[in-house]
Design an enzyme around this catalytic site. Structure first.
Site, PDB file in Angstrom:
ATOM      1  N   THR A 190      -4.771  -3.748  14.214  1.00 50.67           N
ATOM      2  CA  THR A 190      -4.209  -4.982  13.665  1.00 50.67           C
ATOM      3  C   THR A 190      -2.740  -4.776  13.328  1.00 50.67           C
ATOM      4  OG1 THR A 190      -6.366  -5.507  12.661  1.00 50.67           O
ATOM      5  CG2 THR A 190      -4.456  -6.712  11.834  1.00 50.67           C
ATOM      6  N   ASP A 196      -2.095   8.443  15.135  1.00 51.18           N
ATOM      7  CA  ASP A 196      -2.499   7.152  15.686  1.00 51.18           C
ATOM      8  C   ASP A 196      -1.672   6.872  16.926  1.00 51.18           C
ATOM      9  OD1 ASP A 196       0.005   6.528  14.721  1.00 51.18           O
ATOM     10  OD2 ASP A 196      -0.632   4.744  13.614  1.00 51.18           O
ATOM     11  N   GLU A 235      -5.784   0.905   5.371  1.00 45.61           N
ATOM     12  CA  GLU A 235      -5.956   1.593   6.652  1.00 45.61           C
ATOM     13  C   GLU A 235      -7.065   0.969   7.485  1.00 45.61           C
ATOM     14  OE1 GLU A 235      -3.997   3.709   7.989  1.00 45.61           O
ATOM     15  OE2 GLU A 235      -2.709   3.863   6.243  1.00 45.61           O
ATOM     16  N   LEU A 260      -9.962 -11.411  11.582  1.00 49.50           N
ATOM     17  CA  LEU A 260      -9.386 -10.095  11.875  1.00 49.50           C
ATOM     18  C   LEU A 260     -10.020  -9.435  13.094  1.00 49.50           C
ATOM     19  CD1 LEU A 260      -8.652  -8.080   8.598  1.00 49.50           C
ATOM     20  CD2 LEU A 260      -7.076  -8.654  10.429  1.00 49.50           C
ATOM     21  N   GLY A 261     -11.235  -9.863  13.443  1.00 46.54           N
ATOM     22  CA  GLY A 261     -11.910  -9.273  14.585  1.00 46.54           C
ATOM     23  C   GLY A 261     -12.474  -7.896  14.282  1.00 46.54           C
ATOM     24  N   TRP A 264       0.813  -1.222   0.000  1.00 43.56           N
ATOM     25  CA  TRP A 264       0.000   0.000   0.000  1.00 43.56           C
ATOM     26  C   TRP A 264       0.843   1.267   0.000  1.00 43.56           C
ATOM     27  CZ3 TRP A 264      -0.546  -3.912   3.707  1.00 43.56           C
ATOM     28  CH2 TRP A 264       0.164  -3.719   4.894  1.00 43.56           C
ATOM     29  N   TYR A 313      -8.461   9.872  11.482  1.00 44.51           N
ATOM     30  CA  TYR A 313      -7.210   9.173  11.170  1.00 44.51           C
ATOM     31  C   TYR A 313      -7.203   8.656   9.726  1.00 44.51           C
ATOM     32  CZ  TYR A 313      -4.075   5.197  10.798  1.00 44.51           C
ATOM     33  OH  TYR A 313      -3.135   4.304  10.347  1.00 44.51           O
ATOM     34  N   CYS A 349      18.702   6.296  18.440  1.00 41.68           N
ATOM     35  CA  CYS A 349      17.595   7.138  17.989  1.00 41.68           C
ATOM     36  C   CYS A 349      18.096   8.455  17.413  1.00 41.68           C
ATOM     37  CB  CYS A 349      16.638   7.409  19.151  1.00 41.68           C
ATOM     38  SG  CYS A 349      15.264   8.486  18.717  1.00 41.68           S
ATOM     39  N   CYS A 359      10.591   3.860  18.109  1.00 41.33           N
ATOM     40  CA  CYS A 359      10.068   4.346  19.389  1.00 41.33           C
ATOM     41  C   CYS A 359       8.923   3.442  19.847  1.00 41.33           C
ATOM     42  CB  CYS A 359       9.589   5.793  19.233  1.00 41.33           C
ATOM     43  SG  CYS A 359       9.326   6.660  20.792  1.00 41.33           S
TER      44      CYS A 359
END
Length: 363
Positions: free
Chosen positions: A55, A150, A49, A92-93, A36, A132, A214, A204
């Site tokens: 997931t 997110d 998305e 997938l729930g 994607w 989102y 980092c 992170c």
């Protein structure tokens, strides 16, 4: 005074530009190759998305590939039946996502001439698309400079800038969204948003972040004050309740009784067996005595206990196989007879699919 304000804004823009440069460069060197990310097709971006909400990428990727193969366009998804969509989604729930996915596809196909709106504001008007997802489509497909926020982005912003607002509150979400929109690259919003999410997913991370290597190690507030395990602040805890399910797998010759779950509960639109739910654990023998539907049937097998954890519920489930001696004795109107082959094609909770796999192994 005006000079001072202008100076502050100038330095803020410099800091934002430096932040953008660092995180986009990190992304271009460390990003995962995902399908994607290789397209600007809003349909495929939207599909990815929705699938990836709540997931992990490793779990969602096979589903994305199957959906794209089965439904390569929004029109093909719109023309599918809800049963086809739910069956493909199985495992997938959060099945409301699949139902909203299907409903949204139908709206885009019928009311938008098969084309997604090309801006954040209009994308928000579509069913199942929140801030989102709208920001993701708008920035990835149309390069609109609107920030995606997110869980990964919350974590990066809270740690790097020392933002201590509780991310479960609406006020904090507004605060983090404002900060992200101040930082976003106006020229490369798609790369910036992908970089923020990827940085939170790979660098992170929630536990044991890779602080030593980092790119923000010198400026990160959390690292400086050893707050990595404190930030982001998330005070609310979801109360988990126990539910006890006793599924009776009623067979007559080569068919099994199943029903479609229509109530506004878990697994709406999926198929399950005859169910008795109790508030606490009970012996199957007690249930058989009290339920009149089981007259004229014989228990043939009782499964092990299956446990299934949802976001706010813990299911304790046992499957009881029953052989019906006379088809006239059991007449629950919501149940229908299905062969094993027909059951295989039905959308089912993954719990029931797992039970059927276990049962087939025991034969």
């Amino acid at each position: 005074m005006l000079f001072f304000i202008s100076l502050v804004r100038f330095f803020e823009k410099m800091k934002a530009a430096e932040f953008q440069k660092k995180i986009i460069e990190w992304y271009e060197e460390n990003k995962r190759q995902l399908p994607w990310r290789e397209t600007v097709d809003p349909y495929k971006i939207w599909l990815s998305e929705i699938i990836l909400q709540q997931t992990r990428v490793a779990q969602g990727l096979p589903y994305y590939l199957r959906f794209v193969k089965s439904f390569p366009t929004v029109d093909s998804l719109a023309n599918a039946s809800q049963q086809q969509v739910l069956r493909l989604w199985q495992g997938l729930g959060y099945y409301s996502r699949a139902r909203n996915l299907h409903a949204c596809a139908r709206v885009v196909a019928s009311e938008q001439n098969g084309k997604f709106p090309d801006n954040y504001k209009d994308l928000l008007k579509l069913k199942g698309i929140g801030p989102y997802t709208a920001a993701a489509i708008a920035s990835f497909a149309f390069k609109e400079p609107v920030a995606v926020v997110d869980g990964n982005v919350f974590r990066v912003l809270s740690r790097v800038f020392g933002m201590e607002a509780d991310i479960t509150t609406p006020k904090a979400k507004d605060l983090f969204t404002k900060k992200a929109n101040e930082l976003i690259s106006k020229d490369r919003p798609d790369l910036f948003n992908q970089a923020m999410m990827e940085f939170g997913a790979l660098q992170c991370v929630p536990k044991n972040p890779k602080c030593e290597e980092c790119i923000f190690s010198k400026s990160c507030v959390a690292r400086k004050h050893e707050l990595q395990n404190v930030l982001p602040i998330k005070s609310k805890k979801v109360k988990v309740r126990n539910r006890y399910f006793y599924y009776f797998v009623v067979r007559y010759k080569n068919k099994v009784l199943m029903k479609k779950r229509e109530a506004k509960d878990i697994w709406q639109g999926l198929y399950d067996f005859y169910l008795i739910e109790t508030k606490r654990s009970k012996k199957v023998s007690e249930l058989l005595k009290t339920d009149p539907e089981f007259k004229g049937s014989t228990k043939t097998n009782e499964s092990k206990i299956y446990k299934h954890v949802l976001s706010h519920q813990k299911l304790v489930v046992r499957f009881v196989e029953m052989e019906l001696e006379n088809i006239q004795t059991l007449k629950p109107t919501e149940l229908k007879w299905f062969t094993d082959r027909e059951i295989a094609a039905l959308p089912k909770p993954i719990l029931i699919a797992n039970y059927m796999v276990d049962r087939s192994k025991q034969k």
